[in-house]
Every structure is written in structure tokens, then in C-alpha cells.
Design an enzyme around this catalytic site. Structure first.
Site, mmCIF file in Angstrom:
data_model
loop_
_atom_site.group_PDB
_atom_site.id
_atom_site.type_symbol
_atom_site.label_atom_id
_atom_site.label_comp_id
_atom_site.label_asym_id
_atom_site.label_seq_id
_atom_site.Cartn_x
_atom_site.Cartn_y
_atom_site.Cartn_z
ATOM 1 N N GLU A 58 0.873 -1.164 0.000
ATOM 2 C CA GLU A 58 0.000 0.000 0.000
ATOM 3 C C GLU A 58 0.914 1.219 0.000
ATOM 4 O OE1 GLU A 58 -3.507 0.884 2.833
ATOM 5 O OE2 GLU A 58 -2.800 -1.140 3.301
ATOM 6 N N ARG A 293 5.956 -13.552 8.997
ATOM 7 C CA ARG A 293 6.624 -12.292 8.720
ATOM 8 C C ARG A 293 7.965 -12.234 9.427
ATOM 9 N NH1 ARG A 293 2.545 -8.641 8.807
ATOM 10 N NH2 ARG A 293 3.871 -6.871 9.142
ATOM 11 N N LYS A 303 4.408 -0.242 11.156
ATOM 12 C CA LYS A 303 4.309 1.081 10.543
ATOM 13 C C LYS A 303 3.886 2.122 11.575
ATOM 14 C CE LYS A 303 3.032 0.459 6.182
ATOM 15 N NZ LYS A 303 2.053 0.190 5.122
HETATM 16 P P1 ATP Z 1 0.232 -2.122 7.231
HETATM 17 O O1 ATP Z 1 -0.552 -3.394 7.294
HETATM 18 O O2 ATP Z 1 0.513 -1.491 8.557
HETATM 19 O O3 ATP Z 1 -0.243 -1.189 6.185
HETATM 20 P P2 ATP Z 1 2.243 -3.659 5.906
HETATM 21 O O4 ATP Z 1 3.621 -3.771 6.431
HETATM 22 O O5 ATP Z 1 1.375 -4.848 5.872
HETATM 23 O O6 ATP Z 1 1.685 -2.509 6.780
HETATM 24 P P3 ATP Z 1 1.869 -3.452 3.058
HETATM 25 O O7 ATP Z 1 2.126 -2.294 2.201
HETATM 26 O O8 ATP Z 1 0.492 -4.004 3.091
HETATM 27 O O9 ATP Z 1 2.298 -2.989 4.489
HETATM 28 O O10 ATP Z 1 2.910 -4.626 2.770
HETATM 29 C C1 ATP Z 1 3.298 -5.046 1.487
HETATM 30 C C2 ATP Z 1 3.737 -6.487 1.519
HETATM 31 O O11 ATP Z 1 4.821 -6.658 2.427
HETATM 32 C C3 ATP Z 1 2.618 -7.384 1.984
HETATM 33 O O12 ATP Z 1 2.545 -8.484 1.106
HETATM 34 C C4 ATP Z 1 3.024 -7.779 3.369
HETATM 35 O O13 ATP Z 1 2.554 -9.056 3.692
HETATM 36 C C5 ATP Z 1 4.554 -7.746 3.294
HETATM 37 N N1 ATP Z 1 5.134 -7.507 4.608
HETATM 38 C C6 ATP Z 1 4.878 -6.486 5.441
HETATM 39 N N2 ATP Z 1 5.555 -6.621 6.597
HETATM 40 C C7 ATP Z 1 6.272 -7.759 6.499
HETATM 41 C C8 ATP Z 1 7.188 -8.464 7.365
HETATM 42 N N3 ATP Z 1 7.503 -8.007 8.584
HETATM 43 N N4 ATP Z 1 7.746 -9.601 6.915
HETATM 44 C C9 ATP Z 1 7.456 -10.068 5.697
HETATM 45 N N5 ATP Z 1 6.611 -9.467 4.829
HETATM 46 C C10 ATP Z 1 6.015 -8.335 5.220
HETATM 47 MG MG MG Z 2 -0.885 -4.288 4.905
#
Ligand code: ATP
Ligand code: MG
Length: 590
Positions: A58, A293, A303
């Protein structure tokens, strides 16, 4: 020398991809070259990509170290198996998104060594370009009796959703006719209702043990401008509805996400099955797989917490070299190869894992040791005068640029009567085992001569201001006499007349607790107060011309990179990326 694996280690997702390819599960897919519903791919040639994965952030923030795991996994699988990885911005949420984040995310992915432009394809997509297709899918669901407009309030819907042990209750609107639903949904789109007046829900099963299947909301009214589509829409799809459709339109084969989406998989499959029945999308359908993750000690990767660090001024910004963001890492001087190595080492699984930050640092050291040229910097200088070396004289001391890469040649370090050495390399009263300089002791000035300490001078407070030595003229490094005298200590030095004084920022971990905030306290209370210390160092002359982001090993100190933001031409500022050895878990660092 490298320990980087040649064949990537197997993990369960690689096994799944291999099995799918062996079974030809994705043969027969067609790809028109642009994402679209079934009709647009129907006459297209077979998809030449053996698999398609995607990285779908996002655009509402900067990428952190956790995202690097997802990037390495998705782009890495595509690279390994002859596929493509799509760069997709999941920008279906009209609030919070900004171009600034889009640009930063693209730069971070490239910096990590991956590209959505791959061969003949350029797979950069914005989910908001699919709003029309998503609406078509929603309208189909209504026609087929799989969706209805619910006019209950949010509280009523919440109250009737049931619990883990109790079934939910059906909405009084669940029995609306197709015609009524179609008309209401059209009017929702036309902007006739305020936010929250109605939602569109999938009609699945209010008694399902999986709460996500109890008629989930798929569209809601939001009278907000969207950065891409402006005011064209006032209904927006929910993420759980949008994401599977995005995958299907883009011909994704393996849709890989983190474990918190595991409970959404039944809805993912339900939705795509219904749309395939209605021939809106083509089989074979994308499949979702979840992995755990990345969690790391000594950092926060949420975030919300990262925003708090920036908003409360605990760091200088998203690109502060201490932030676990990819722009912060880049500025600090971390190597993208180090991240890729870490992700290979830790593998991919479904069990929760907390990775020791030292593993990341070790990966960085490993790639930097191999890559980075050596230079000399005296971080805490004290003057050393070689009393028997002629005043005004000077000579060149060749020093290899990289001990493992003789082909890089050497640079000449100017040597003269006065040089800077590290303050800790002299002790007036040495303790047992100290083998550097003290009155009467011998040590080698690296790449130059052996010197014998004769005396020192101190100021009124007793601080040493100058160390005096005599050099042994026959002992120059690289000459036959070099080994004629044996010494234990070797010191680095920079000639005073040629040295370049520069700011060096000694970064350490941002948090002093392995799990910041774990004992119920505010995570901010665990901030390491000594995470940045700036010193004025004396550098070997050539470093004055170092360019932004150029990185070197400063011998005996660690790996340092030129700060791309605060440096000026001819006045580089260096950031310490990582020390040579671990100084946290084991006390014998440095
Ligand atoms: P939020 O949910 O707070 O918006 P997010 O870290 O999930 O934050 P996204 O932009 O949705 O942000 O993430 C993009 C991709 O990165 C998604 O496929 C998510 O699963 C992956 N991702 C995010 N954080 C991690 C992590 N700690 N380890 C592995 N993959 C991650
Ligand atoms: Mg997300």
C-alpha cells in the site's frame, strides 16, 4: 571466499512452485500483455511466464526490513523459476496514499536489486486502475445471487456477526431481490447515499465457523477523492475483495502473503471460484500462500511505531540511518546484497520467528568484507611525532585497496614526521597484554615503519597531547628488512599534513532492548541514548573525494559510507554502517 549459496536452499514455497511446474498446473494460461478480465485474455497467446508473483504494498508509508523479505521472496521466485514478479501498488483505499511513497517504494525495490521491468515485460501496476473491473465483478455477484445490499448500521452488522462459538444472524436485507440489489448498488455508485448508508456484502454463510465467510462486506460508500481516480467513484472495494481480483486480472499464479491473511484464504478461493463460474476470470486460478513475517530483535517493524518515532522527533526522519526502513538502511550504508543474503539464510516458513539482529549485521559484514575497499581513518586522533624522521621529508607507503583483490592495486599513503594515531593506541601505563604503544614499546605503523615510543606530552588535565617515537629506518613494510624486528602491535595512522578532517557518525542500535516495549512499557523508553555519536576524524587524503553512498572498510573500525543527504562536495560525512565485529553480545568487540 563467499559463503553465499549457489543453489538457493529449498523452502516450502519453492517446493510448491516446483511441484506446480512439474504438474503443468499453470499451462494453458493466456496473457494479453495487460491485466484484464477473461475476455481480454481469451484470444491472447499462451503466457510465456512460467509463474507470476507480485509485491503489493500500500503506498501509505516507507518500506521497512520486513518488506525486504517479501520483495526478496516474490522477485526471487520469479527470477529462479523463469517467471515475472509484478510491482503492484495496492491503492484501493482512497485515504492516506501519496506519490512520495510510490517513488520511495520503487526506488527501494530497485536498490534491493530487483526490477518489474524484466525482459520484454514492464509489470508496474496500480490496483486503482482496476476499479471498473472490480465493479463488474460485484455486479456479476449480485446478478448470480452471491451478493446483496445491506442497509443495517455498522453497529447492527457487528452485533449480528456472532462470535467464534456462536453463529451470526442473517441480515433482514439478505433476502432482497436481484433487481432491488442491482438498483440500490447502482444508486450507491451514483452518489445518492451518504457514507455508511448501505454496503454491499457477499452472500455466503452466516453460520460459517470462519467469521470471514459470514457475508463479508465487499463495497462501502466513501465520498472521498482518490489520488488516481479523483471523484469518479464514491464506492470503494474492501481489501479482501480487491486483492484476489487484482491477482486474477494480472494472471498471478502464486499470491504470497504473510500469515495474518490465512483466515482470508477461504474467501479468496470462494470469490475467485464464483467469478470463474461466471467466466469473468479464467482458470487456472491464482492461489494464496502464507508465510511468517520477519521479526527482528532491537528494532520495531510496525508502521504505526515507525510513524511515532518520526512524529515525535526521536529520529531525524524516515531516512534516519538508525531507522529499520530501506531508505534508512541505504543512507546508513547497508548493502542490498546483505539483505538478500539474510533472506536466504533465514528461509521461509510458517512458524513465527524472531531473528537476532546480529544475523543481519553478520550478513552485512560478510558482503562488505568481500566488496569494500580498505581505507584508513583515525577516529579519535592524537598526534605522534617521529623525532628521528627529518622535518619536511615525506615518502609514499603503498597500501592495497583490498587484501583479497590484488587486481585492484594499491594507493600511496604519504608518510612524514607527524602522524595521527588513535588515542587508545597509546598508554602511558600499559596493563598486561597491551601490545600497542607505551614508553619503551615497539609497534608497527601499518604499511610504514616500526617505531619505538620514547615519551609523551600532556596538558594541564593530564590528557596526552603528543606521543614521541623514533622509527627504525630498515623496517619499512614491503622491504627485505621489514621482518628483522618482531612486534605484536600494528597501528593505523594518517600523516598530519595530508589528513582530511571530516565528520564521522558512529551509529549504534536505536533500541537497547532486544524486544522494545516488551515488558509492557512504552517502546520509546527502550531507545538507546547512545545510538548516534558524531566525531571529527582524520582521514587518509583520498577520502576527501568520496562520493555519496560510496562505502569503505575503515581498517580496524568497520564499514562506513558517505551520507548522501548531509555531505557536501569535498566535505563528505561518513556514517558507520556496521562495526568489524559484534560488540553487543560478546564484550570482546573492536
Ligand atoms: P500495514 O498493514 O501497517 O499497512 P504492511 O507492512 O502490511 O503494513 P503493506 O504495504 O500491506 O504494508 O505490505 C506489502 C507487503 O509486504 C505485503 O505483502 C506484506 O505481507 C509484506 N510484509 C509487510 N511486513 C512484512 C514483514 N515483517 N515480513 C514479511 N513481509 C512483510
Ligand atoms: Mg498491509
Amino acid at each position: 571466499m563467499t559463503k553465499t549459496p549457489v543453489t538457493p536452499p529449498v523452502h516450502f514455497i519453492r517446493n510448491i512452485v516446483e511441484a506446480d511446474l512439474a504438474a503443468d498446473r499453470y499451462a494453458g494460461r493466456r496473457w494479453s500483455g495487460t491485466p484484464g478480465l477473461a475476455v481480454s485474455h481469451a484470444e491472447a497467446p499462451p503466457d510465456a511466464a512460467r509463474i507470476r508473483t507480485r509485491f503489493p504494498p500500500e503506498p501509505n508509508g516507507y518500506l521497512h526490513f520486513g518488506h525486504a523479505k517479501s520483495i526478496c521472496l516474490n522477485f526471487g521466485l520469479a527470477r529462479q523459476f523463469g517467471g515475472h514478479c509484478h510491482m503492484r501498488f495496492d491503492d484501493t483505499n482512497p485515504e492516506k496514499e501519496a506519490q512520495e511513497y510510490v517513488d520511495a517504494i520503487l526506488a527501494a525495490v530497485r536498490w534491493l536489486g530487483f526490477d518489474w521491468k524484466d525482459g520484454t515485460e514492464d509489470n508496474l501496476y496500480f490496483a486503482s486502475n482496476y476499479f471498473a473491473q472490480m465493479l463488474a465483478c460485484a455486479e456479476y455477484l449480485i446478478e448470480a445471487g452471491h451478493a446483496y445490499v445491506d442497509s443495517q448500521s455498522a453497529e447492527e452488522m457487528r452485533a449480528s456477526r456472532g462470535t467464534l462459538t456462536e453463529a451470526g444472524q442473517e441480515s433482514p436485507d439478505r433476502g432482497r431481490s436481484v433487481a432491488e440489489n442491482t438498483e440500490l448498488f447502482r444508486r450507491m455508485q451514483a452518489g445518492e447515499f451518504p457514507d455508511g448508508a448501505h454496503v454491499l456484502r457477499a452472500k455466503i454463510d452466516m453460520a460459517s465457523p470462519n467469521i470471514n465467510l459470514r457475508d463479508p462486506v465487499i463495497y462501502r460508500i466513501r465520498h472521498v477523492s482518490h489520488h488516481n481516480t479523483g471523484d469518479r467513484y464514491c464506492v470503494y472495494p474492501m481489501y479482501t475483495f480487491a486483492h484476489p481480483i487484482e491477482d486474477a486480472l494480472e494472471n498471478i499464479t502464486h499470491s504470497i502473503c504473510t500469515l495474518e491473511f490465512e483466515d482470508q484464504r477461504p474467501f479468496y478461493d470462494w470469490l475467485l471460484e464464483r467469478l470463474a463460474e461466471g467466466r469473468l476470470i479464467r482458470r487456472p486460478l491464482p492461489k494464496q500462500y502464507e508465510f511468517s513475517r520477519l521479526n527482528l530483535t532491537y528494532v520495531v517493524l510496525s508502521k504505526r511505531k515507525l510513524i511515532q518515532l518520526v512524529a515525535e522527533g526521536k529520529v531525524s526522519g524516515w531516512d534516519d540511518p538508525r531507522m529499520p526502513t530501506l531508505i534508512g538502511a541505504r543512507r546508513r550504508g547497508y548493502a542490498p546484497e546483505g539483505f538478500r543474503l539474510l533472506m536466504e539464510r533465514i528461509g521461509v516458513s510458517k512458524s513465527d520467528s524472531l531473528i537476532d539482529y546480529r544475523l543481519l549485521e553478520d550478513c552485512m559484514r560478510e558482503v562488505m568484507n568481500e566488496k569494500d575497499e580498505r581505507r584508513i581513518a583515525v577516529l579519535d586522533p592524537v598526534k605522534l611525532v617521529i623525532t628521528n624522521y627529518p622535518e619536511g621529508a615525506a615518502e609514499a607507503c603503498p597500501a592495497p585497496r583490498h587484501p583479497l583483490k590484488p587486481e585492484l592495486g594499491s594507493r600511496d599513503l604519504p608518510f612524514a614526521r607527524e602522524v595521527w594515531i588513535e588515542r587508545e593506541d597509546f598508554r602511558e601505563a600499559p596493563v598486561k597484554g597491551y601490545n600497542r604503544l607505551s614508553p619503551g614499546a615497539l609497534a608497527r605503523l601499518k604499511y610504514a615503519y616500526i617505531v619505538k615510543c620514547t615519551d609523551c606530552e600532556k596538558d594541564a588535565e593530564g590528557n596526552v597531547t603528543t606521543v614521541f617515537c623514533e622509527y627504525l629506518p630498515d623496517t619499512k613494510s614491503g622491504t627485505p628488512g621489514a621482518d628483522s624486528v618482531k612486534v605484536k602491535g600494528t597501528l593505523h595512522w594518517v600523516a598530519v599534513a595530508w589528513a582530511h578532517a571530516a565528520e564521522v557518525r558512529l551509529y549504534d542500535r536505536l533500541f537497547r532492548a532486544a524486544a522494545p516495549g516488551a515488558n509492557g512499557d512504552d517502546f520509546l523508553a527502550d531507545i538507546n541514548p547512545d545510538s548516534c555519536r558524531a566525531v571529527t576524524a582524520q582521514l587518509e587524503p583520498g577520502l576527501k573525494e568520496a562520493r555519496p553512498e560510496q562505502r569503505f572498510q575503515f581498517e580496524r573500525h568497520g564499514y562506513f559510507a558517505v551520507d548522501p543527504i548531509d555531505s557536501r562536495p569535498d566535505a563528505p560525512i561518513f556514517n558507520r554502517a556496521v562495526t568489524l565485529r559484534d560488540s553487543w553480545g560478546n564484550a570482546a568487540g573492536g
